[in-house]
Motif scaffolding. Structure first.
Motif, PDB file in Angstrom:
ATOM      1  N   ASN A  34     -31.695 -21.198  20.792  1.00  0.00           N
ATOM      2  CA  ASN A  34     -32.101 -20.916  19.414  1.00  0.00           C
ATOM      3  C   ASN A  34     -31.834 -22.328  18.565  1.00  0.00           C
ATOM      4  O   ASN A  34     -31.721 -22.518  17.089  1.00  0.00           O
ATOM      5  CB  ASN A  34     -31.601 -20.188  17.931  1.00  0.00           C
ATOM      6  CG  ASN A  34     -32.262 -19.635  17.386  1.00  0.00           C
ATOM      7  OD1 ASN A  34     -33.289 -18.726  17.168  1.00  0.00           O
ATOM      8  ND2 ASN A  34     -31.862 -19.564  15.947  1.00  0.00           N
ATOM      9  N   VAL A 435     -34.173 -14.571   2.185  1.00  0.00           N
ATOM     10  CA  VAL A 435     -33.892 -14.159   4.062  1.00  0.00           C
ATOM     11  C   VAL A 435     -32.134 -14.057   4.385  1.00  0.00           C
ATOM     12  O   VAL A 435     -30.842 -15.037   3.769  1.00  0.00           O
ATOM     13  CB  VAL A 435     -34.048 -15.304   4.832  1.00  0.00           C
ATOM     14  CG1 VAL A 435     -33.966 -15.748   6.096  1.00  0.00           C
ATOM     15  CG2 VAL A 435     -35.943 -16.070   4.525  1.00  0.00           C
ATOM     16  N   PHE A 437     -28.878 -14.046   6.054  1.00  0.00           N
ATOM     17  CA  PHE A 437     -28.157 -14.154   7.428  1.00  0.00           C
ATOM     18  C   PHE A 437     -26.859 -12.828   7.286  1.00  0.00           C
ATOM     19  O   PHE A 437     -26.391 -13.616   6.608  1.00  0.00           O
ATOM     20  CB  PHE A 437     -28.183 -15.789   7.662  1.00  0.00           C
ATOM     21  CG  PHE A 437     -29.151 -15.997   7.421  1.00  0.00           C
ATOM     22  CD1 PHE A 437     -30.118 -16.631   9.264  1.00  0.00           C
ATOM     23  CD2 PHE A 437     -29.983 -17.223   6.899  1.00  0.00           C
ATOM     24  CE1 PHE A 437     -31.103 -16.960   9.346  1.00  0.00           C
ATOM     25  CE2 PHE A 437     -30.767 -17.374   6.471  1.00  0.00           C
ATOM     26  CZ  PHE A 437     -31.502 -17.736   8.099  1.00  0.00           C
ATOM     27  N   LYS A 447     -30.942 -12.244  11.048  1.00  0.00           N
ATOM     28  CA  LYS A 447     -32.073 -12.501  10.044  1.00  0.00           C
ATOM     29  C   LYS A 447     -33.106 -11.530   9.540  1.00  0.00           C
ATOM     30  O   LYS A 447     -33.469 -10.997  10.456  1.00  0.00           O
ATOM     31  CB  LYS A 447     -32.774 -13.344  11.160  1.00  0.00           C
ATOM     32  CG  LYS A 447     -33.576 -14.560  10.110  1.00  0.00           C
ATOM     33  CD  LYS A 447     -34.468 -15.706  10.633  1.00  0.00           C
ATOM     34  CE  LYS A 447     -33.702 -16.484  11.641  1.00  0.00           C
ATOM     35  NZ  LYS A 447     -34.987 -17.356  11.951  1.00  0.00           N
ATOM     36  N   GLU A 460     -31.684 -11.165  15.937  1.00  0.00           N
ATOM     37  CA  GLU A 460     -29.952 -11.779  15.986  1.00  0.00           C
ATOM     38  C   GLU A 460     -30.042 -12.751  17.220  1.00  0.00           C
ATOM     39  O   GLU A 460     -29.768 -12.591  18.738  1.00  0.00           O
ATOM     40  CB  GLU A 460     -29.616  -9.648  17.082  1.00  0.00           C
ATOM     41  CG  GLU A 460     -28.202 -10.176  17.102  1.00  0.00           C
ATOM     42  CD  GLU A 460     -28.078  -8.755  17.540  1.00  0.00           C
ATOM     43  OE1 GLU A 460     -26.881  -8.303  16.878  1.00  0.00           O
ATOM     44  OE2 GLU A 460     -28.883  -8.044  17.160  1.00  0.00           O
ATOM     45  N   LEU A 495     -31.974 -22.443  10.310  1.00  0.00           N
ATOM     46  CA  LEU A 495     -32.584 -21.353   9.636  1.00  0.00           C
ATOM     47  C   LEU A 495     -33.671 -21.028   9.685  1.00  0.00           C
ATOM     48  O   LEU A 495     -33.976 -19.671  10.441  1.00  0.00           O
ATOM     49  CB  LEU A 495     -32.580 -22.079   7.801  1.00  0.00           C
ATOM     50  CG  LEU A 495     -31.356 -22.305   7.703  1.00  0.00           C
ATOM     51  CD1 LEU A 495     -31.246 -22.578   5.848  1.00  0.00           C
ATOM     52  CD2 LEU A 495     -30.099 -21.053   7.348  1.00  0.00           C
ATOM     53  N   SER A 496     -35.133 -21.838  10.499  1.00  0.00           N
ATOM     54  CA  SER A 496     -35.975 -22.249  11.242  1.00  0.00           C
ATOM     55  C   SER A 496     -36.438 -21.065  12.786  1.00  0.00           C
ATOM     56  O   SER A 496     -36.133 -20.425  12.686  1.00  0.00           O
ATOM     57  CB  SER A 496     -37.637 -22.547  10.566  1.00  0.00           C
ATOM     58  OG  SER A 496     -36.473 -23.884  10.976  1.00  0.00           O
ATOM     59  N   ASN A 512     -42.067 -13.719  10.217  1.00  0.00           N
ATOM     60  CA  ASN A 512     -40.602 -15.104  10.134  1.00  0.00           C
ATOM     61  C   ASN A 512     -41.314 -15.650   9.252  1.00  0.00           C
ATOM     62  O   ASN A 512     -42.024 -16.540   9.078  1.00  0.00           O
ATOM     63  CB  ASN A 512     -40.326 -15.882  11.095  1.00  0.00           C
ATOM     64  CG  ASN A 512     -38.942 -16.617  10.836  1.00  0.00           C
ATOM     65  OD1 ASN A 512     -38.662 -16.892   9.764  1.00  0.00           O
ATOM     66  ND2 ASN A 512     -38.337 -16.982  11.909  1.00  0.00           N
TER      67      ASN A 512
END
Length: 744
Positions: A34, A435, A437, A447, A460, A495-496, A512
Motif C-alpha cells: 500500500n 472516508v 479510517f 478504510k 483492510e 489515503l488514496s 474507492n
C-alpha cells in the motif's frame, strides 16, 4: 433487574436497527503493498502520541522517554530526536510506591501541542510524577527548554490510563486524574483562572476519558454564544439502580470562558452538563462503550459531526461499531432537554428521575449569551446561586443523544475497533464523501465509506503485527497521508493508494472515492490528479459499483505443463478480492470439488493424475455488485501427458515461480533420498566386510576364524592349538582352508 432495565432502554433501537453485521473488507493488503512506511527505533517503545507540524514538514512522535522529529513525507527519515528520561532516584521512589520499576516508572510522553509562538508544549508521566516542558525545533534540532512545570491535572500519572487534552489559544484543557491513586478525576482548564469539575460522583463517576474537541460556536452565532469544549468518556452510571456497576458512554460540555461562581461553585465549572451517548447495536444486552472520537466539520461549526468507535464492555460481544452524532443534536439535548434529579427512596439509595419542575433563569449549564447579557449577567460569576446550585446537584440530562438516523454506520464482527479518523474525498462527479479510517486491536486499519446508508469497507491494511493494537491515528490533508502508532512502531500510509488495483474491473468494483480507471492510460489513477477537461476518460461508480464501461479482458495465454500418471498437480490461482469467488473450468466445463479435484483458496489440487487429466484449465474470479456479476480471467494452464522422465516440465521459463520452486524442491528431495540410500548400502557392506554381523558365515569376514565343517580342518591342527606357534600355524592353514571352502 439490570438486564430488564437495559432492554427497556435499548430494546426499541435494537428492534429497528438495520446495521450490516459481519462486514468484510473487499481487499486485505499489507503496508508495503500500500506504498506505506514503518518507523521504529531499537530499544524504544510506546509510540502513542503524535503532533503534525505541517508548517515544518515534520511529524513529532512521542514515545517512552524520547521524542522524534520525522519527515512528514517519509517517516523513515529521522530529522532529530531528544531524550527526556527520569533519574534512577525517581525510578526507585516510584517503585517504593508499588509501581513496576521497568514498565511504569519511566517517562511516557503523553501530551504534544503546538503553541501560538511555534514552540511545543510537552507533558510526560515522569515516573508517576507528571511534568510538562516547552520544546522547540530549530536548525534541525529538537530542544527541551528545561522549564518544567507541575503536570498534575494536565497529564496522567499512570502511563496506561486514558486521558484527553486540547490546547486553545495557549490555554490547556485536560481531563485526567489529579492524584497518584487515580481516584480524583477532573476536567480542568489550566490558566491564571484555573477551573475544574467538582469531586462528586454525580459529575464524574470512575470515568474513562476518551477525547476532547473544541467547537468555535461563537463564530457567526446569532445568540452571541460562547465557544464550547466537548468531552467524550465512559463512566459508571449513577442513574440506574442495579446490583452491579453499569458503564455507559457520555458526552459532556463546558463553556470556554466559564470563570466559576461567585459563592457557589467557586473555581468550578458552572456550565458542566453531560448526557448519555447511545450507539444501539443489535443483539447486545449491554450498552457499548466509546473508545475514540473524531470531529469532522465539512463547513462551519454547525455542520460538524462526531464519529466515534464503540466496543462491548468486557468483550461481552464479538462486535464493534461506528456511530456518528451531529453537533446540532447534541446542542439541542443540552439547551432544550430535561434534566435528571436525584430522589431519595425508602431503601436507602438514590433514584434518578426526570426533573419536571420550573428551571431558574438563566438556564442551568448554559453559557452567557445575548439574552443573559440583556438581563445583567455578563459573566458566570454574575449567575444567581439558584442557577448554580441547580447545576451543581443536577448536571445529568434525562435525554440521551442518538446517532444520526438512529443507527450505527458500521457494525463488524472480529478485531475490536480502537481508533478512528475521517477524511473528505471528492469523487469524479464532484460529490463529497467521508472516508473513515478505523484502527483495530490486531494492528490493521479499515478504510470504509457510507454510500446512502450502505457502508462499504474498501480495504483492510495491515500496519503492525497482529498482536499490536493501533493506539493512535492522525491524518494530514496537506500530504494526503495517514499516520498510526503502536507499542512497537509508527506507520504511514497514503489515503488514496490506487496503484494496487491492476485492472479496470478491480479498480471500479473497489468503489474507492479516491480512485478511478483511466481508459486511455489503462491504469487506476487518483481522481484528484485527473484532468478536468477529460473526466469521461476515467471510470468511477461509487454508489452502484457499475463496471459496464470497463473494456473486455482477453484471456491470458495458457501455461504449458507436462505431467505423468499418478502425479499430484497444484495449479495456483488467487481470487481477485475477498468478495470474489474462484471459478475453475476444464475444457470450458465447470469443475467442482471431488476425489480427484480439490478447489482450494489459492488454487486447484489434482490428485492421482491420469490420461483423462489432460486439457485446458482456466481460473476466473467472479464478483457480484448490485446483483450484477463480473468475471475477471486470472490464469490458464494447458496440461499434457508427458512421455519423458516423471515430473519433467516443458517450457519452464513460462511457468509460475511458485510452481518452479515446488518442482525444484521435489528434485532436491529425490537427490537426497538417493544419496542416503547409497550411503546406507556402503555402511552395510563395510560392516559385512569387518564381520560385525555375527549371523553371517565367517567366510565373509576376513581376519576372523571361520566356523567351517570339522572335516575341512586337519587333525593335527587341533592337536597343536595349545602352543602359540602351533596356533599361528594352524590359523594360517585354517584361513587358506576357509578361503578354499568359500571359493568352492
Amino acid at each position: 433487574m439490570i438486564l430488564l432495565l437495559v432492554l427497556c432502554l435499548w430494546g426499541p433501537s435494537l428492534l429497528t436497527a438495520r446495521a450490516v453485521m459481519d462486514s468484510t473488507a473487499r481487499k486485505t493488503v499489507t503496508l508495503s503493498s500500500n506504498e506505506g512506511h514503518l518507523f521504529r527505533e531499537e530499544g524504544v517503545w510506546n509510540y502513542s502520541s503524535i503532533l503534525l507540524r505541517e508548517d515544518l514538514g515534520l511529524l513529532i512522535l512521542g514515545a517512552r522517554e524520547v521524542i522524534f522529529a520525522l519527515d512528514l513525507a517519509n517517516i523513515t527519515d529521522k530529522r532529530a530526536m531528544v531524550k527526556w528520561q527520569v533519574t534512577r532516584d525517581m525510578q526507585v521512589k516510584c517503585s517504593y510506591k508499588g509501581k513496576n520499576l521497568e514498565t511504569e516508572c519511566q517517562n511516557y510522553i503523553r501530551i504534544l501541542h503546538k503553541m501560538s509562538d511555534g514552540r511545543m508544549y510537552v507533558c510526560g508521566t515522569n515516573a508517576f510524577n507528571p511534568a510538562c516542558d516547552y520544546m522547540s525545533y530549530k536548525d534541525g534540532k529538537l530542544t527541551l527548554e528545561n522549564k518544567q512545570e507541575d503536570g498534575k491535572g494536565k497529564c496522567p500519572f499512570d502511563p496506561f490510563q486514558r486521558y484527553a487534552s486540547e490546547l486553545v489559544g495557549d490555554v490547556l484543557f485536560s481531563a485526567t486524574s489529579i492524584n497518584f491513586l487515580g481516584s480524583e478525576p477532573v476536567l480542568m482548564r489550566s490558566s491564571t483562572e484555573s477551573i475544574r469539575t467538582d469531586f462528586k460522583s454525580s459529575w464524574l463517576n470512575e470515568p474513562n476519558f476518551i477525547g476532547m474537541e473544541h467547537i468555535a460556536e461563537r463564530e457567526q452565532s446569532p445568540e452571541g454564544d460562547d465557544d464550547k469544549m466537548y468531552l467524550f468518556f465512559s463512566e459508571t452510571a449513577v442513574e440506574y439502580d442495579s446490583y452491579s456497576k453499569l458503564e455507559v458512554s457520555r458526552v459532556a460540555r463546558v463553556c470556554e470562558n466559564d470563570m466559576g461562581g461567585q459563592r457557589t461553585l467557586q473555581r468550578k465549572w458552572t456550565s458542566f452538563v453531560k448526557a448519555r451517548l447511545d450507539c444501539p447495536v443489535p443483539d447486545s444486552s449491554l450498552p457499548f462503550l466509546i473508545q475514540d472520537v473524531f470531529r469532522f466539520c465539512p463547513g462551519k461549526w454547525d455542520t460538524c459531526v462526531f464519529y466515534a468507535v464503540f466496543t462491548p464492555p468486557s468483550r461481552t460481544s464479538p462486535y464493534s461499531a461506528v456511530c456518528a452524532y451531529s453537533i446540532e443534536d447534541i446542542r439541542l439535548v443540552f439547551s432544550e432537554g430535561k434534566f435528571k434529579t436525584p430522589v431519595p427512596v425508602e431503601t436507602s439509595f438514590v433514584k434518578w428521575v426526570m426533573y419536571s419542575g420550573d428551571l431558574p433563569f438563566p438556564r442551568p449549564g448554559a453559557c452567557i449569551n445575548n439574552d443573559a447579557r440583556q438581563k445583567g449577567y455578563s459573566q458566570s460569576m454574575d449567575l444567581p446561586d439558584k442557577t448554580l446550585q441547580f447545576i451543581k446537584d443536577r448536571p445529568l440530562m434525562d435525554q440521551a443523544v442518538q446517532p444520526i438516523s438512529d443507527l450505527p454506520l458500521l457494525v463488524r464482527k472480529g478485531a475490536a475497533f480502537t481508533r478512528i479518523v475521517v477524511a473528505s474525498a471528492t469523487a469524479l462527479d464532484g460529490s463529497s464523501h467521508s472516508v473513515m479510517f478505523i484502527g483495530t486491536e490486531k494492528g490493521s486499519v479499515l478504510k470504509a465509506v457510507n454510500y446512502d446508508g450502505e457502508t462499504v469497507i474498501i480495504e483492510e491494511v495491515q500496519l503492525f503485527n497482529l498482536s499490536e493494537p493501533v493506539k493512535i491515528l492522525r491524518l494530514s490533508n496537506s500530504t494526503g497521508q495517514l499516520y498510526a502508532g503502536s507499542e512497537v512502531a509508527a506507520a504511514q500510509m497514503p489515503l488514496s493508494s490506487c496503484g494496487h488495483y491492476k485492472s479496470c474491473l478491480d479498480c471500479v468494483l473497489a468503489r474507492n472515492p479516491y480512485c478511478g480507471w483511466d481508459l486511455t492510460a489503462e491504469y487506476c489513477t487518483a481522481v484528484s490528479s485527473t484532468r478536468p477537461d477529460t473526466p469521461s476518460d476515467v471510470v468511477q461508480s461509487l454508489r452502484e459499483g457499475n463496471a459496464s464501461r470497463c473494456p473486455s479482458i482477453k484471456n491470458s495465454t495458457a501455461l504449458n505443463m507436462t505431467f505423468h500418471p499418478g502425479n499430484t498437480i497444484k495449479l495456483l490461482c488467487q481470487p481477485g478480492s475477498n468478495f470474489a469467488q474462484v471459478q475453475w473450468l476444464k475444457d470450458q466445463q465447470p469443475l467442482v470439488s471431488s476425489e480427484d479435484f480439490q478447489i482450494k483458496s489459492d488454487g486447484l489440487l489434482i490428485l492421482n493424475a491420469s490420461a483423462e487429466t489432460s486439457g485446458l484449465y482456466s481460473c476466473s474470479s467472479v464478483e457480484s455488485s448490485k446483483s450484477q456479476q463480473y468475471v475477471i480471467h486470472n490464469v490458464a494452464y494447458e496440461l499434457r501427458l508427458g512421455s519423458g522422465r516423471a515430473g519433467q516440465w516443458e517450457d519452464t521459463s513460462r511457468l509460475l515461480p511458485q510452481v518452479q520452486k515446488n518442482q525444484h524442491i521435489v528434485v532436491a528431495l529425490q537427490t537426497v533420498v538417493v544419496l542416503l540410500s547409497l550411503t546406507l548400502v556402503a555402511l552395510v557392506l563395510w560392516n559385512v566386510y569387518k564381520g560385525h554381523f555375527s549371523f553371517l558365515p565367517r567366510c565373509f569376514s576376513r581376519g576372523q576364524e571361520a566356523e567351517v565343517g570339522q572335516d575341512s580342518v586337519p587333525l593335527e591342527a587341533s592337536a597343536d592349538k595349545a602352543s602359540g606357534e602351533g596356533r599361528n600355524s594352524n590359523n594360517n592353514h585354517n584361513r587358506r582352508a576357509e578361503e578354499k571352502d568359500c571359493v568352492t
